[in-house]
Design a protein around this motif. Structure first.
Motif, short mmCIF file in Angstrom:
data_model
loop_
_atom_site.label_atom_id
_atom_site.label_comp_id
_atom_site.label_asym_id
_atom_site.label_seq_id
_atom_site.Cartn_x
_atom_site.Cartn_y
_atom_site.Cartn_z
N GLU A 40 -42.23 14.44 39.19
CA GLU A 40 -41.14 15.49 39.23
C GLU A 40 -40.43 14.70 40.47
O GLU A 40 -39.52 15.02 41.29
CB GLU A 40 -41.04 16.70 39.47
CG GLU A 40 -41.47 16.81 37.39
CD GLU A 40 -42.16 17.64 37.03
OE1 GLU A 40 -41.98 18.63 36.76
OE2 GLU A 40 -43.06 18.80 38.23
N ASN A 43 -38.92 11.29 40.55
CA ASN A 43 -36.99 11.91 40.42
C ASN A 43 -35.99 12.50 41.12
O ASN A 43 -34.68 11.98 41.31
CB ASN A 43 -37.37 12.80 39.46
CG ASN A 43 -38.14 11.75 37.90
OD1 ASN A 43 -37.60 10.42 38.35
ND2 ASN A 43 -38.83 11.92 37.10
N LEU A 44 -36.86 13.90 42.25
CA LEU A 44 -35.79 14.54 42.48
C LEU A 44 -35.47 14.27 44.02
O LEU A 44 -34.59 14.09 43.90
CB LEU A 44 -36.15 15.88 42.38
CG LEU A 44 -35.76 17.46 43.10
CD1 LEU A 44 -34.40 17.56 42.21
CD2 LEU A 44 -36.46 18.38 43.00
N SER A 45 -35.92 13.59 44.50
CA SER A 45 -36.16 13.10 45.84
C SER A 45 -35.18 11.59 45.26
O SER A 45 -34.19 11.25 46.11
CB SER A 45 -37.06 12.31 46.27
OG SER A 45 -38.05 11.11 45.88
N LYS A 46 -34.92 10.85 44.36
CA LYS A 46 -33.98 9.98 44.09
C LYS A 46 -32.49 10.58 43.79
O LYS A 46 -30.96 9.73 44.30
CB LYS A 46 -34.57 8.78 42.54
CG LYS A 46 -35.59 8.10 43.55
CD LYS A 46 -35.98 7.38 41.59
CE LYS A 46 -37.29 6.10 41.75
NZ LYS A 46 -37.16 6.00 40.78
N PHE A 47 -32.96 11.58 43.08
CA PHE A 47 -31.76 12.45 42.55
C PHE A 47 -30.89 12.56 44.26
O PHE A 47 -29.54 12.49 44.18
CB PHE A 47 -32.02 13.78 42.47
CG PHE A 47 -30.29 15.13 41.74
CD1 PHE A 47 -29.20 13.93 41.35
CD2 PHE A 47 -30.88 16.02 42.09
CE1 PHE A 47 -27.96 15.10 41.36
CE2 PHE A 47 -29.49 16.97 42.78
CZ PHE A 47 -28.38 16.39 41.62
N LEU A 48 -32.25 13.48 45.47
CA LEU A 48 -30.93 13.69 46.27
C LEU A 48 -30.60 12.88 47.81
O LEU A 48 -30.75 12.90 48.49
CB LEU A 48 -32.46 14.81 47.09
CG LEU A 48 -32.52 16.26 46.32
CD1 LEU A 48 -33.54 17.26 46.52
CD2 LEU A 48 -30.76 17.01 46.40
N LYS A 49 -31.62 11.47 46.90
CA LYS A 49 -31.30 10.13 48.14
C LYS A 49 -31.84 10.36 48.88
O LYS A 49 -31.57 10.18 49.88
CB LYS A 49 -30.00 9.82 48.40
CG LYS A 49 -28.60 9.38 47.06
CD LYS A 49 -27.43 9.41 47.70
CE LYS A 49 -26.51 8.69 46.01
NZ LYS A 49 -26.32 10.02 45.08
N ILE A 92 -29.86 22.11 40.92
CA ILE A 92 -31.13 20.80 40.76
C ILE A 92 -30.87 20.75 38.96
O ILE A 92 -32.19 20.34 38.48
CB ILE A 92 -32.10 20.49 41.79
CG1 ILE A 92 -32.75 21.24 41.29
CG2 ILE A 92 -31.88 20.21 43.34
CD1 ILE A 92 -34.44 21.14 41.60
N ASP A 94 -30.60 19.96 35.90
CA ASP A 94 -30.86 18.41 35.19
C ASP A 94 -32.31 18.05 35.96
O ASP A 94 -32.43 17.23 35.27
CB ASP A 94 -29.40 17.84 35.09
CG ASP A 94 -28.14 18.00 34.02
OD1 ASP A 94 -29.04 18.61 34.02
OD2 ASP A 94 -27.67 17.24 34.71
N TYR A 95 -32.79 17.94 37.10
CA TYR A 95 -33.67 17.54 37.50
C TYR A 95 -35.06 19.00 38.03
O TYR A 95 -35.67 18.12 38.77
CB TYR A 95 -33.15 16.64 38.80
CG TYR A 95 -32.08 15.52 39.13
CD1 TYR A 95 -32.81 14.36 38.24
CD2 TYR A 95 -30.48 15.56 38.50
CE1 TYR A 95 -31.91 13.22 37.92
CE2 TYR A 95 -30.26 15.00 38.09
CZ TYR A 95 -30.73 13.57 37.68
OH TYR A 95 -29.87 12.55 37.90
#
Length: 125
Positions: A40, A43-49, A92, A94-95
């Motif tokens: 998780e 995934n969340l770090s990718k979403f937040l770039k 966040i 969806d993540y």
């Protein structure tokens, strides 16, 4: 009539449409742990770039080998750091971690339904 989500082993259902008028009560209140696992975090770090390490430094507290999302003071209690305090919802969504996704179907609430009713307007017996 609403379509309640049911889960085996729970004597209540959940109307997800209630979230639209709730103002995020499940994300605010007493301080607690918002557990998040490594997948998780990625995934969340990718979403937040940002990198997973930067994500951990900025948004998580470590307890032993586990991580919990940081909380911020909000009104008379606390809110998840990803709770949008103006829109009164999850920024966040969806993540969000599995812990958040599985709410209100937590084993704790099997024996504490009155507490759950105070926290979630979408639960019905």
């Amino acid at each position: 009539m609403c379509d309640l989500i049911k889960k085996s082993g729970f004597d209540y259902g959940f109307d997800p449409k209630a979230c639209e008028r709730c103002a995020g009560k499940c994300c605010i209140g007493d301080s607690g742990y918002i557990w998040i696992d490594e997948s998780e975090i990625v995934n969340l770090s990718k979403f937040l770039k940002i990198s997973p390490d930067a994500f951990k430094d900025r948004y998580l507290d470590k307890f032993g080998l586990r991580y919990s999302i940081k909380e911020l003071k909000f009104k008379d209690g606390y809110a998840c750091c990803f709770f949008d305090q103006k829109a009164l919802n999850c920024s966040i969504y969806d993540y969000r971690p599995k812990q958040c996704m599985t709410f209100p179907f937590w084993d704790y609430f099997k024996h504490n339904f009155k507490e759950l009713e105070r926290e979630c307007i979408g639960v019905k017996r």
